[in-house]
Design a protein around this motif. Structure first.
Motif, mmCIF file in Angstrom:
data_model
loop_
_atom_site.group_PDB
_atom_site.id
_atom_site.type_symbol
_atom_site.label_atom_id
_atom_site.label_comp_id
_atom_site.label_asym_id
_atom_site.label_seq_id
_atom_site.Cartn_x
_atom_site.Cartn_y
_atom_site.Cartn_z
ATOM 1 N N ARG A 84 -6.116 9.946 1.788
ATOM 2 C CA ARG A 84 -6.109 8.583 2.336
ATOM 3 C C ARG A 84 -7.370 7.833 1.915
ATOM 4 O O ARG A 84 -7.317 6.668 1.529
ATOM 5 C CB ARG A 84 -5.986 8.600 3.863
ATOM 6 N N TYR B 274 0.912 5.501 -2.072
ATOM 7 C CA TYR B 274 1.257 6.852 -1.576
ATOM 8 C C TYR B 274 2.455 7.397 -2.355
ATOM 9 O O TYR B 274 2.495 8.572 -2.707
ATOM 10 C CB TYR B 274 1.545 6.814 -0.067
ATOM 11 N N ARG B 275 3.405 6.523 -2.610
ATOM 12 C CA ARG B 275 4.601 6.945 -3.360
ATOM 13 C C ARG B 275 4.245 7.320 -4.802
ATOM 14 O O ARG B 275 4.741 8.314 -5.330
ATOM 15 C CB ARG B 275 5.652 5.832 -3.343
ATOM 16 N N ARG C 260 -1.020 11.128 13.105
ATOM 17 C CA ARG C 260 -2.112 11.645 12.250
ATOM 18 C C ARG C 260 -3.453 11.121 12.761
ATOM 19 O O ARG C 260 -3.529 10.055 13.375
ATOM 20 C CB ARG C 260 -1.863 11.291 10.783
ATOM 21 N N ARG D 71 0.722 0.814 6.764
ATOM 22 C CA ARG D 71 0.626 1.389 8.108
ATOM 23 C C ARG D 71 -0.742 1.147 8.729
ATOM 24 O O ARG D 71 -0.878 1.089 9.935
ATOM 25 C CB ARG D 71 0.856 2.907 8.060
ATOM 26 N N ASP D 72 -1.768 1.049 7.843
ATOM 27 C CA ASP D 72 -3.142 0.933 8.345
ATOM 28 C C ASP D 72 -3.887 -0.214 7.680
ATOM 29 O O ASP D 72 -5.109 -0.189 7.607
ATOM 30 C CB ASP D 72 -3.890 2.255 8.111
ATOM 31 N N ALA E 114 0.448 11.717 2.752
ATOM 32 C CA ALA E 114 -0.261 10.693 3.540
ATOM 33 C C ALA E 114 -0.977 11.305 4.744
ATOM 34 O O ALA E 114 -1.760 10.629 5.411
ATOM 35 C CB ALA E 114 0.714 9.612 3.998
ATOM 36 N N ALA F 195 5.304 10.948 2.546
ATOM 37 C CA ALA F 195 4.988 11.140 3.970
ATOM 38 C C ALA F 195 4.100 12.370 4.147
ATOM 39 O O ALA F 195 3.199 12.383 4.990
ATOM 40 C CB ALA F 195 6.282 11.279 4.777
ATOM 41 N N THR G 40 0.832 -1.219 0.000
ATOM 42 C CA THR G 40 0.000 0.000 0.000
ATOM 43 C C THR G 40 0.863 1.264 0.000
ATOM 44 O O THR G 40 0.438 2.306 -0.492
ATOM 45 C CB THR G 40 -0.977 0.024 1.199
#
Ligand code: DC
Length: 237
Positions: A117, A46-47, A196, A138-139, A111, A108, A42
């Motif tokens: 998100r 984001y990247r 966050r 991360r989630d 995100a 980063a 995942t």
């Protein structure tokens, strides 16, 4: 219970979450390979979005524009014969460029935006396109696949994670900042991930915690495999 030939049930989502440099990607890729499951990174979404934003000159604090870009992102993931991830934006292979320091920092930053998100979580579920996969990020155990029957949360000492990140930068870019600099950047990103409001980095309820400080990827996967029966137990609950 419907099963496939490897003995795993039809619905078989394994999530692996944890901070940067903890060895999630390698472990997830190896585990998926060993079990014949799809591997979903995942972080690559984001990247890829950060890369597209930098390319198109979209400022990293413009949440509505970034969310729009995310909803239309022509992202595709594939795997090489040896299981390595290949990331495509349209017809462009962006596997290497999304690992640079610039994109890492930009990823980063973007995100942090809740609407970004939300759009990327939708994209991740679409990309998964399977109920038999290993997802890492991360989630993934808390937000993306909260009903996964087996969840892992990886940890490792910050110094060790920084050392791994340094080795990765060396091999990718042929150079890297000194260890204390990387350690500082890593801790700053940890704070962003943990603090966050939406999709923070937390241990999912019921996740198996593995400290990878003194384990190589093979050893991590060996430990993960010991928990496989938990999937079967969850599937008949
Ligand atoms: O795992 P990675 O370093 O490739 O992740 C890149 C960035 O994306 C990182 O700053 C954290 C963020 N990320 C996230 O917020 N949620 C995820 N599920 C995966 C990654």
């Amino acid at each position: 219970m419907s099963k496939h030939s490897n003995g795993l049930p039809k619905r078989c989502v394994i999530t692996i979450d944890g901070p940067a440099g903890v060895g999630k990607s390698t472990a997830a890729r190896l585990l998926a390979q060993r079990l014949g499951l799809v591997y979903l990174d995942t972080g690559a979404t984001y990247r890829a979005l950060a890369y597209a934003a930098l390319q198109q000159g979209v400022a990293l604090d413009r949440e509505p524009q970034l969310a729009r870009l995310a909803r239309a992102l022509p992202l595709r993931l594939s795997q090489t014969r040896n299981g390595a991830l290949v990331v495509w934006l349209g017809s462009r292979n962006i596997t290497r460029p999304i690992r640079t320091e610039r994109v890492t920092e930009a990823a980063a930053a973007i995100a942090q935006h809740p609407r970004v998100r939300a759009a990327l979580v939708q994209l991740q579920r679409r990309l998964a396109n399977s109920t038999r996969l290993v997802a890492e990020g991360r989630d993934t155990g808390t937000v993306v696949f909260p009903r996964a029957p087996l969840k892992f949360f990886l940890t490792a000492k910050a110094r060790i994670r920084a050392g791994r990140r340094r080795a990765e930068m060396q091999s990718l870019e042929g150079r890297s900042p000194a260890l204390p600099v990387i350690l500082k950047q890593l801790k700053a990103r940890d704070q962003l991930d943990r603090r966050r409001h939406v999709g923070p980095l937390v241990k999912p309820a019921g996740a198996v915690v593995l400290d990878t400080s003194s384990l190589d990827a093979e050893a991590v996967v060996e430990r993960m495999l010991r928990h496989l029966p938990e999937i079967l137990v969850a599937s008949i609950r």
